[in-house]
Scaffold this motif. Structure first.
Motif, PDB file in Angstrom:
ATOM      1  N   GLY A 160       0.814  -1.203   0.000  1.00 32.11           N
ATOM      2  CA  GLY A 160       0.000   0.000   0.000  1.00 32.11           C
ATOM      3  C   GLY A 160       0.848   1.254   0.000  1.00 32.11           C
ATOM      4  N   SER A 161       0.245   2.334  -0.478  1.00 29.85           N
ATOM      5  CA  SER A 161       0.878   3.646  -0.405  1.00 29.85           C
ATOM      6  C   SER A 161      -0.207   4.679  -0.126  1.00 29.85           C
ATOM      7  CB  SER A 161       1.628   3.989  -1.697  1.00 29.85           C
ATOM      8  OG  SER A 161       0.747   4.015  -2.802  1.00 29.85           O
ATOM      9  N   TYR A 162       0.199   5.773   0.469  1.00 26.16           N
ATOM     10  CA  TYR A 162      -0.737   6.855   0.785  1.00 26.16           C
ATOM     11  C   TYR A 162      -0.817   7.838  -0.372  1.00 26.16           C
ATOM     12  CZ  TYR A 162      -0.320   5.217   5.599  1.00 26.16           C
ATOM     13  OH  TYR A 162      -0.338   4.454   6.740  1.00 26.16           O
ATOM     14  N   THR A 163      -1.965   8.506  -0.496  1.00 28.52           N
ATOM     15  CA  THR A 163      -2.111   9.590  -1.467  1.00 28.52           C
ATOM     16  C   THR A 163      -2.429  10.879  -0.725  1.00 28.52           C
ATOM     17  OG1 THR A 163      -4.438   9.015  -1.849  1.00 28.52           O
ATOM     18  CG2 THR A 163      -2.818   8.131  -3.395  1.00 28.52           C
ATOM     19  N   THR A 164      -2.056  11.974  -1.357  1.00 27.93           N
ATOM     20  CA  THR A 164      -2.230  13.307  -0.794  1.00 27.93           C
ATOM     21  C   THR A 164      -3.711  13.673  -0.700  1.00 27.93           C
ATOM     22  OG1 THR A 164      -0.135  13.921  -1.802  1.00 27.93           O
ATOM     23  CG2 THR A 164      -1.562  15.727  -1.101  1.00 27.93           C
ATOM     24  N   ASP A 221       2.272   9.798  -1.446  1.00 25.36           N
ATOM     25  CA  ASP A 221       2.603  10.545  -0.228  1.00 25.36           C
ATOM     26  C   ASP A 221       3.120   9.597   0.853  1.00 25.36           C
ATOM     27  OD1 ASP A 221       2.967  12.715   1.395  1.00 25.36           O
ATOM     28  OD2 ASP A 221       0.845  13.113   1.733  1.00 25.36           O
ATOM     29  N   GLY A 222       3.922   8.621   0.444  1.00 19.76           N
ATOM     30  CA  GLY A 222       4.571   7.726   1.393  1.00 19.76           C
ATOM     31  C   GLY A 222       4.070   6.296   1.326  1.00 19.76           C
ATOM     32  N   SER A 223       4.936   5.400   1.751  1.00 21.52           N
ATOM     33  CA  SER A 223       4.609   3.977   1.771  1.00 21.52           C
ATOM     34  C   SER A 223       3.716   3.659   2.960  1.00 21.52           C
ATOM     35  CB  SER A 223       5.883   3.137   1.862  1.00 21.52           C
ATOM     36  OG  SER A 223       5.553   1.770   1.971  1.00 21.52           O
ATOM     37  N   ALA A 224       2.763   2.761   2.748  1.00 23.96           N
ATOM     38  CA  ALA A 224       1.911   2.272   3.834  1.00 23.96           C
ATOM     39  C   ALA A 224       2.318   0.858   4.238  1.00 23.96           C
ATOM     40  CB  ALA A 224       0.448   2.302   3.403  1.00 23.96           C
ATOM     41  N   GLY A 225       3.328   0.311   3.575  1.00 24.48           N
ATOM     42  CA  GLY A 225       3.784  -1.038   3.890  1.00 24.48           C
ATOM     43  C   GLY A 225       2.872  -2.096   3.304  1.00 24.48           C
TER      44      GLY A 225
END
Length: 181
Positions: free
Chosen positions: A83-87, A96-100
């Motif tokens: 997963g990854s974050y979105t702005t 907007d960064g890795s969620a692991g």
């Protein structure tokens, strides 16, 4: 399932993952369709974005499971869920960064299910979306299949899944690329 004809929402890097909606004789886990993924990246780890959950707030829980298929034990291609974050207010491609995710690459003996749970962190409000991805660990031209994606998310959020591509009569390459931006 991929019964609606869709494939993926986007990829990273853009254009490095080939996704095709397929049926038999390709492997299918559930019903009649699955998604074929092929690594088209000369190096690195291409990512297929298969769901996007938006409208999340701190502490929200998102669970996702997908069935994956490969027949190469302890060798490429391998896949895992990530997963990854979105702005906040951005698009699926606004990283907007890795969620692991899950560190399990699968047994490589046919179909197996992989799941992961994320507890959302908005980074003080700068993030409101979670992109669920399949990452492939392989070489250019290697391929795997996925099927039966299940996502559990809060009632206050919205999830987007891949939709089928709709061809248009007067399409140009530029207009087709613009559909995915």
């Amino acid at each position: 399932s991929w019964e609606n004809g869709g494939t993926m929402l986007s990829s990273y890097p853009i254009g490095t993952m080939i996704a095709v909606n397929v049926g038999a004789p390709d492997p299918v886990y559930h019903l009649e369709r699955s998604c074929y993924l092929e690594d088209a990246h000369e190096s690195g780890t291409p990512q297929a974005f298969i769901a996007w959950v938006v409208g999340l707030t701190d502490g929200d829980v998102v669970d996702a499971c997908v069935w994956r298929y490969d027949t190469t034990p302890s060798a490429p291609p391998s896949t895992r869920i990530w997963g990854s974050y979105t702005t906040t207010g951005g698009t699926i491609d606004d990283y907007d960064g890795s969620a692991g995710g899950n560190n399990d690459y699968g047994p490589g003996t046919g179909w197996d299910q992989v799941c992961h749970q994320w507890i959302f962190d908005s980074a003080a409000g700068s993030q409101d979306g979670l992109v669920i991805q399949i990452r492939t660990y392989s070489n250019p031209g290697d391929f795997a299949w996925i099927d039966l994606l299940e996502v559990t998310f809060p009632d206050t959020a919205v999830v987007y899944f891949p939709e089928p591509f709709s061809a248009t009569e007067d399409a140009t390459w530029s207009s087709i690329k613009a559909l995915y931006r």
